[in-house]
Design a protein around this motif. Structure first.
Motif, PDB file in Angstrom:
ATOM      1  N   LEU A  74      43.804  41.009  29.513  1.00 38.62           N
ATOM      2  CA  LEU A  74      42.331  41.624  29.148  1.00 38.62           C
ATOM      3  C   LEU A  74      42.511  43.031  28.825  1.00 38.62           C
ATOM      4  O   LEU A  74      42.730  43.900  29.911  1.00 38.62           O
ATOM      5  CB  LEU A  74      41.995  41.337  30.233  1.00 38.62           C
ATOM      6  N   LEU A  75      41.997  43.711  27.781  1.00 41.93           N
ATOM      7  CA  LEU A  75      41.773  45.021  27.069  1.00 41.93           C
ATOM      8  C   LEU A  75      40.541  45.300  26.742  1.00 41.93           C
ATOM      9  O   LEU A  75      39.999  44.260  25.920  1.00 41.93           O
ATOM     10  CB  LEU A  75      42.446  45.481  25.995  1.00 41.93           C
ATOM     11  N   VAL A  76      39.635  46.239  27.127  1.00 40.52           N
ATOM     12  CA  VAL A  76      38.195  46.929  27.465  1.00 40.52           C
ATOM     13  C   VAL A  76      38.695  48.022  25.794  1.00 40.52           C
ATOM     14  O   VAL A  76      39.030  48.658  26.297  1.00 40.52           O
ATOM     15  CB  VAL A  76      37.504  46.831  28.622  1.00 40.52           C
ATOM     16  N   SER A  77      38.240  47.853  25.177  1.00 40.63           N
ATOM     17  CA  SER A  77      37.655  48.919  24.250  1.00 40.63           C
ATOM     18  C   SER A  77      36.583  49.784  23.363  1.00 40.63           C
ATOM     19  O   SER A  77      35.499  48.155  23.342  1.00 40.63           O
ATOM     20  CB  SER A  77      38.699  48.832  23.294  1.00 40.63           C
ATOM     21  N   VAL A  78      36.374  50.253  23.407  1.00 40.75           N
ATOM     22  CA  VAL A  78      35.002  51.057  22.577  1.00 40.75           C
ATOM     23  C   VAL A  78      35.136  51.298  22.096  1.00 40.75           C
ATOM     24  O   VAL A  78      35.373  52.164  21.683  1.00 40.75           O
ATOM     25  CB  VAL A  78      33.174  51.682  24.051  1.00 40.75           C
ATOM     26  N   SER A 115      28.841  43.196  21.756  1.00 37.69           N
ATOM     27  CA  SER A 115      30.311  42.746  22.050  1.00 37.69           C
ATOM     28  C   SER A 115      30.562  41.845  21.447  1.00 37.69           C
ATOM     29  O   SER A 115      30.285  41.216  20.950  1.00 37.69           O
ATOM     30  CB  SER A 115      30.155  42.764  23.529  1.00 37.69           C
ATOM     31  N   VAL A 116      32.165  42.167  21.393  1.00 35.98           N
ATOM     32  CA  VAL A 116      32.856  41.294  20.339  1.00 35.98           C
ATOM     33  C   VAL A 116      34.212  40.943  21.246  1.00 35.98           C
ATOM     34  O   VAL A 116      34.788  41.557  21.769  1.00 35.98           O
ATOM     35  CB  VAL A 116      33.308  41.878  18.809  1.00 35.98           C
ATOM     36  N   HIS A 146      39.666  29.957  29.236  1.00 36.98           N
ATOM     37  CA  HIS A 146      39.353  31.386  29.165  1.00 36.98           C
ATOM     38  C   HIS A 146      38.543  33.288  28.320  1.00 36.98           C
ATOM     39  O   HIS A 146      38.020  33.618  28.264  1.00 36.98           O
ATOM     40  CB  HIS A 146      41.200  32.217  28.891  1.00 36.98           C
ATOM     41  N   VAL A 147      38.466  32.198  27.221  1.00 39.95           N
ATOM     42  CA  VAL A 147      38.068  32.414  26.129  1.00 39.95           C
ATOM     43  C   VAL A 147      36.470  32.956  26.357  1.00 39.95           C
ATOM     44  O   VAL A 147      35.834  33.683  26.566  1.00 39.95           O
ATOM     45  CB  VAL A 147      38.213  32.424  24.796  1.00 39.95           C
ATOM     46  N   VAL A 148      35.802  31.546  27.014  1.00 40.28           N
ATOM     47  CA  VAL A 148      34.505  31.157  27.230  1.00 40.28           C
ATOM     48  C   VAL A 148      34.220  32.126  28.792  1.00 40.28           C
ATOM     49  O   VAL A 148      33.316  32.262  28.569  1.00 40.28           O
ATOM     50  CB  VAL A 148      34.382  29.668  27.902  1.00 40.28           C
ATOM     51  N   ALA A 149      35.024  32.558  29.660  1.00 40.86           N
ATOM     52  CA  ALA A 149      34.817  32.809  31.171  1.00 40.86           C
ATOM     53  C   ALA A 149      35.090  34.280  30.423  1.00 40.86           C
ATOM     54  O   ALA A 149      33.596  35.580  31.257  1.00 40.86           O
ATOM     55  CB  ALA A 149      36.453  33.021  31.585  1.00 40.86           C
ATOM     56  N   VAL A 150      34.972  35.467  29.160  1.00 41.75           N
ATOM     57  CA  VAL A 150      35.180  35.899  29.297  1.00 41.75           C
ATOM     58  C   VAL A 150      34.191  36.426  28.644  1.00 41.75           C
ATOM     59  O   VAL A 150      33.889  37.611  28.959  1.00 41.75           O
ATOM     60  CB  VAL A 150      36.332  37.446  28.177  1.00 41.75           C
ATOM     61  N   MET A 151      33.390  35.647  27.707  1.00 43.68           N
ATOM     62  CA  MET A 151      32.769  35.609  27.189  1.00 43.68           C
ATOM     63  C   MET A 151      31.705  35.294  28.006  1.00 43.68           C
ATOM     64  O   MET A 151      29.857  36.312  27.711  1.00 43.68           O
ATOM     65  CB  MET A 151      32.060  34.743  25.982  1.00 43.68           C
ATOM     66  N   LEU A 170      32.861  36.717  18.484  1.00 45.42           N
ATOM     67  CA  LEU A 170      33.970  35.551  18.993  1.00 45.42           C
ATOM     68  C   LEU A 170      34.554  35.944  17.459  1.00 45.42           C
ATOM     69  O   LEU A 170      34.080  36.297  16.611  1.00 45.42           O
ATOM     70  CB  LEU A 170      34.104  34.804  19.563  1.00 45.42           C
ATOM     71  N   ALA A 171      36.090  37.175  17.605  1.00 43.92           N
ATOM     72  CA  ALA A 171      37.027  37.574  16.305  1.00 43.92           C
ATOM     73  C   ALA A 171      37.850  37.108  16.805  1.00 43.92           C
ATOM     74  O   ALA A 171      38.437  37.312  18.236  1.00 43.92           O
ATOM     75  CB  ALA A 171      36.906  38.951  16.393  1.00 43.92           C
ATOM     76  N   SER A 172      38.940  37.287  15.594  1.00 44.41           N
ATOM     77  CA  SER A 172      40.694  36.678  16.067  1.00 44.41           C
ATOM     78  C   SER A 172      41.265  38.429  16.344  1.00 44.41           C
ATOM     79  O   SER A 172      40.760  39.387  15.460  1.00 44.41           O
ATOM     80  CB  SER A 172      41.230  35.739  14.886  1.00 44.41           C
ATOM     81  N   ALA A 173      42.089  38.457  17.348  1.00 43.79           N
ATOM     82  CA  ALA A 173      42.529  40.019  17.433  1.00 43.79           C
ATOM     83  C   ALA A 173      43.612  39.856  16.300  1.00 43.79           C
ATOM     84  O   ALA A 173      44.321  39.148  15.773  1.00 43.79           O
ATOM     85  CB  ALA A 173      43.003  40.041  18.647  1.00 43.79           C
ATOM     86  N   PRO A 174      43.141  41.305  15.829  1.00 43.35           N
ATOM     87  CA  PRO A 174      44.961  41.534  14.736  1.00 43.35           C
ATOM     88  C   PRO A 174      46.026  41.396  15.589  1.00 43.35           C
ATOM     89  O   PRO A 174      46.194  41.586  16.262  1.00 43.35           O
ATOM     90  CB  PRO A 174      44.440  42.843  14.458  1.00 43.35           C
ATOM     91  N   THR A 175      47.078  40.952  14.878  1.00 41.33           N
ATOM     92  CA  THR A 175      47.950  41.146  15.406  1.00 41.33           C
ATOM     93  C   THR A 175      48.639  42.571  16.023  1.00 41.33           C
ATOM     94  O   THR A 175      49.553  42.524  17.210  1.00 41.33           O
ATOM     95  CB  THR A 175      49.290  40.685  13.898  1.00 41.33           C
TER      96      THR A 175
END
Length: 86
Positions: A6-10, A47-48, A59-64, A77-82
């Motif tokens: 789980l990565l958090v960035s700003v 937030s995204v 798990h996505v729902v839990a994070v949201m 919600l977005a798809s993470a870049p590779t």
């Protein structure tokens, strides 16, 4: 959100990363990072959640949900870049 962390960035700057250990996501530690990210954010309402393909939807729902309970009112919600979230 990936299978590994789980990565958090700003604004593209990583606040912190929490490893997934044996399939167990560290949801209990995530709110602290989200509150820190919220305090660093210029736009305190949005937030995204960027997600890799193999992450279970629950798990996505839990994070949201954790984003909302940590003070973010707009959660996208977005798809993470590779290359992101390795």
């Amino acid at each position: 959100v990936s299978e590994k962390s789980l990565l958090v960035s700003v604004g593209g700057e990583v606040v912190d990363s929490l490893p997934v250990v044996e399939g167990n996501y560290p949801f209990d530690k995530l709110p602290e990072l989200l509150v820190k990210a919220l305090s660093m954010s210029g736009d305190k309402e949005k937030s995204v959640v960027s997600v890799k393909d193999k992450v279970p939807f629950k798990h996505v729902v839990a994070v949201m949900d954790l984003c909302r309970s940590s003070g973010f009112s707009g959660v996208g919600l977005a798809s993470a870049p590779t290359e992101e979230l390795q």
